[in-house]
Design a protein around this motif. Structure first.
Motif, PDB file in Angstrom:
ATOM      1  N   GLU A 124     -62.989  11.245 -15.762  1.00  0.00           N
ATOM      2  CA  GLU A 124     -61.545  11.354 -15.992  1.00  0.00           C
ATOM      3  C   GLU A 124     -61.110  10.652 -17.278  1.00  0.00           C
ATOM      4  O   GLU A 124     -59.982  10.839 -17.729  1.00  0.00           O
ATOM      5  CB  GLU A 124     -60.776  10.732 -14.824  1.00  0.00           C
ATOM      6  N   THR A 125     -61.976   9.841 -17.850  1.00  0.00           N
ATOM      7  CA  THR A 125     -61.585   8.947 -18.942  1.00  0.00           C
ATOM      8  C   THR A 125     -61.827   9.591 -20.312  1.00  0.00           C
ATOM      9  O   THR A 125     -62.367  10.703 -20.422  1.00  0.00           O
ATOM     10  CB  THR A 125     -62.361   7.622 -18.870  1.00  0.00           C
ATOM     11  N   ASP A 126     -61.467   8.845 -21.357  1.00  0.00           N
ATOM     12  CA  ASP A 126     -61.625   9.303 -22.738  1.00  0.00           C
ATOM     13  C   ASP A 126     -62.914   8.808 -23.376  1.00  0.00           C
ATOM     14  O   ASP A 126     -63.007   8.733 -24.614  1.00  0.00           O
ATOM     15  CB  ASP A 126     -60.432   8.820 -23.577  1.00  0.00           C
ATOM     16  N   LEU A 127     -63.908   8.470 -22.586  1.00  0.00           N
ATOM     17  CA  LEU A 127     -65.193   8.071 -23.159  1.00  0.00           C
ATOM     18  C   LEU A 127     -65.726   9.167 -24.078  1.00  0.00           C
ATOM     19  O   LEU A 127     -65.593  10.365 -23.775  1.00  0.00           O
ATOM     20  CB  LEU A 127     -66.208   7.793 -22.060  1.00  0.00           C
ATOM     21  N   PRO A 128     -66.342   8.805 -25.196  1.00  0.00           N
ATOM     22  CA  PRO A 128     -66.913   9.824 -26.086  1.00  0.00           C
ATOM     23  C   PRO A 128     -67.933  10.698 -25.355  1.00  0.00           C
ATOM     24  O   PRO A 128     -68.623  10.247 -24.435  1.00  0.00           O
ATOM     25  CB  PRO A 128     -67.586   8.993 -27.178  1.00  0.00           C
ATOM     26  N   ILE A 144     -70.338  -0.078 -20.791  1.00  0.00           N
ATOM     27  CA  ILE A 144     -69.092   0.415 -21.377  1.00  0.00           C
ATOM     28  C   ILE A 144     -68.421  -0.687 -22.186  1.00  0.00           C
ATOM     29  O   ILE A 144     -67.959  -0.458 -23.312  1.00  0.00           O
ATOM     30  CB  ILE A 144     -68.163   0.944 -20.272  1.00  0.00           C
ATOM     31  N   ALA A 145     -68.374  -1.885 -21.636  1.00  0.00           N
ATOM     32  CA  ALA A 145     -67.757  -3.004 -22.351  1.00  0.00           C
ATOM     33  C   ALA A 145     -68.478  -3.296 -23.661  1.00  0.00           C
ATOM     34  O   ALA A 145     -67.851  -3.647 -24.664  1.00  0.00           O
ATOM     35  CB  ALA A 145     -67.753  -4.242 -21.466  1.00  0.00           C
ATOM     36  N   SER A 200     -64.581  -6.969 -22.310  1.00  0.00           N
ATOM     37  CA  SER A 200     -64.713  -5.966 -23.367  1.00  0.00           C
ATOM     38  C   SER A 200     -63.961  -6.341 -24.634  1.00  0.00           C
ATOM     39  O   SER A 200     -64.299  -5.853 -25.725  1.00  0.00           O
ATOM     40  CB  SER A 200     -64.230  -4.604 -22.863  1.00  0.00           C
ATOM     41  N   VAL A 201     -62.940  -7.179 -24.513  1.00  0.00           N
ATOM     42  CA  VAL A 201     -62.173  -7.585 -25.699  1.00  0.00           C
ATOM     43  C   VAL A 201     -62.514  -9.021 -26.114  1.00  0.00           C
ATOM     44  O   VAL A 201     -61.773  -9.650 -26.875  1.00  0.00           O
ATOM     45  CB  VAL A 201     -60.654  -7.444 -25.443  1.00  0.00           C
ATOM     46  N   ALA A 214     -59.868   0.384 -26.160  1.00  0.00           N
ATOM     47  CA  ALA A 214     -60.121   1.660 -25.501  1.00  0.00           C
ATOM     48  C   ALA A 214     -61.165   1.501 -24.394  1.00  0.00           C
ATOM     49  O   ALA A 214     -61.050   2.107 -23.318  1.00  0.00           O
ATOM     50  CB  ALA A 214     -60.574   2.699 -26.523  1.00  0.00           C
ATOM     51  N   ARG A 215     -62.195   0.688 -24.649  1.00  0.00           N
ATOM     52  CA  ARG A 215     -63.182   0.394 -23.604  1.00  0.00           C
ATOM     53  C   ARG A 215     -62.503  -0.300 -22.425  1.00  0.00           C
ATOM     54  O   ARG A 215     -62.781   0.004 -21.256  1.00  0.00           O
ATOM     55  CB  ARG A 215     -64.289  -0.496 -24.157  1.00  0.00           C
TER      56      ARG A 215
END
Length: 476
Positions: free
Chosen positions: A195-199, A168-169, A116-117, A64-65
């Motif tokens: 615009e994103t789904d960040l908490p 964010i990562a 991030s992954v 998600a990140r």
């Protein structure tokens, strides 16, 4: 075109306020827009929101990140011209260079998306003695929690990216204070982050002046402060309490041109001119001190003077302009005063040395006294000095005769000299056969001495924003 006004961002949402701050076109010195300014209550809400977002951000999955970071990179690319124009206006950066900084913004977020992954741990062999039979160790990296960022005016996009994207990562909520003279780029980034789904509470971007930014430094709820700017960083570090601190505080970058470079002088001159005068020298790793071997000194000086005089200065919005304004008239006056001080102390002015408003000529000097400000301090403007050496030992000593140590460059065909430079220069990085101004956004970047502490570069910033957590398991 710029909007008439821009909001700040509090807990992921755009906010307006009665209090505003003007943003000037750095070439015309006219107001072009204004930004909303948060009050003290809003600052407290931003910090509280970041604290509340600690667990949701930690649990926000790596995929998600990655999706958030990739979305940002894609949207930056779609709005490339808008970002470049805003940067050109608010920072006075020639449009060609502004476009290049947008490219680096995109690359930095894409690098962070990849990293991030990759926040992996390791398996440790703990069976190092008979008494430890059956014990096994495992580590992983976990986010620190809320972090605070303060960024400078000279790279209003990419230096923001080098803090925001790794946060964010890593899974850290953050509060950012961009430079008050160049806030638009950070707010455009915030517009896309929104615009994103960040908490909720994952980010706030607060357009504060330095007087009202103390909570970002002193509040113990932040687990890390990352600051890029001037020597005031050491004061901030003293006030930061127990939190981790990363400081990138600039330098007076030197470049050695070895005696074997006569066949390569065209390339050397091209790179030195770029490194010294790119974006009017307002870079922490701008070429400020050039040390050339006696065998090629006179020819190099002649070519540098000729190339410097050809640089076209003017309105940075025009595509053929190389040299735009400094950030403001006070900055130009300050450097002009340092140049005059050196000249009166015996330095020879080779070219440039004049200014009008925020515009300062690209300036070269030689015979500069060791104690002159243009030698000892960070000029942060379109200036470089030349000095000659006969022995390589002398060149090493001249570079190291500085309170700073961010990056240095060396042009040489000698592997031995390249290795000696890497081993003996008191610098955070040594660039061989290029200028110290070279930077790729995935490489470690940070200095020693007064140049700061810690490293940036996406993976290295992620390391700073995370900590190693250990689990020991015993076989039963």
């Amino acid at each position: 075109m710029l909007k008439k006004s821009y909001p700040y961002y509090l807990a992921n949402k755009a906010q307006t306020s009665k209090q505003t701050m003007d943003v000037l076109d750095k070439y015309s010195n006219k107001r072009v827009t204004r930004v909303a300014v948060p009050n003290a209550a809003a600052v407290e809400k931003a910090i509280a929101a970041a604290v509340k977002a600690t667990v949701p951000m930690r649990e926000f999955k790596p995929w998600a990140r990655q999706a958030v970071l990739q979305h940002c990179a894609d949207r930056f690319s779609e709005r490339r011209e808008e970002f470049a124009y805003a940067l050109c206006v608010e920072a006075g950066k020639p449009i060609k260079d502004a476009t290049g900084e947008v490219t680096r913004l995109i690359e930095t977020f894409r690098i962070a998306a990849e990293e991030s992954v990759r926040l992996n741990g390791e398996t440790m062999n703990l069976e190092i003695a008979q008494r430890l039979d059956g014990y096994h160790g495992y580590t992983r990296r976990v986010p620190l929690g809320p972090v605070s960022f303060i960024t400078p005016f000279n790279f209003p996009l990419n230096l923001v990216a080098h803090k925001v994207a790794p946060a964010i990562a890593a899974g850290c909520p953050f509060v950012l204070k961009p430079a008050e003279r160049t806030p638009i780029g950070a707010l455009l980034i915030g517009e896309i982050l929104a615009e994103t789904d960040l908490p909720k509470g994952a980010f706030s971007i607060l357009t504060l002046d330095g007087k009202h930014a103390s909570p970002l430094v002193e509040d113990p709820r932040f687990k890390l402060l990352s600051f890029t700017g001037g020597q005031i960083g050491w004061d901030l570090k003293a006030r930061a309490g127990h939190k981790k601190v990363t400081l990138e505080l600039g330098g007076n970058a030197a470049c050695i041109v070895d005696g074997d470079q006569a066949p390569h002088l065209d390339r050397v001159v091209e790179r030195l001119i770029f490194g010294a005068f790119y974006q009017s020298g307002q870079s922490c790793i701008s070429v400020q001190r050039i040390y050339a071997h006696d065998a090629i000194y006179d020819e190099l000086k002649k070519r540098l003077i000729a190339a410097t005089r050809k640089l076209k200065a003017g309105d940075p919005k025009k595509k053929d302009i190389f040299l735009g304004p400094m950030i403001d008239e006070a900055a130009a006056e300050r450097l002009y005063g340092w140049i005059e001080e050196a000249r009166k102390a015996g330095a020879k002015l080779l070219c440039g040395g004049k200014h009008q408003g925020a515009m300062l000529d690209a300036t070269l000097m030689d015979d500069v006294p060791s104690a002159a400000k243009v030698n000892r301090l960070e000029v942060f403007g379109p200036f470089a000095l030349l000095a000659r050496y006969k022995k390589f030992d002398d060149a090493i000593a001249m570079v190291n005769d500085s309170d700073f140590g961010l990056q240095a460059g060396i042009f040489t065909d000698s592997l031995a000299h390249a290795m000696r430079a890497w081993n003996e220069l008191d610098q955070g990085g040594v660039i061989v056969n290029d200028i110290p101004s070279f930077r790729v956004d995935n490489m470690p970047y940070g200095g020693v001495k007064l140049s700061g502490v810690g490293k940036e570069g996406v993976r290295y910033a992620i390391d700073d924003m995370t900590e190693v957590k250990l689990m020991v398991m015993r076989e039963v």
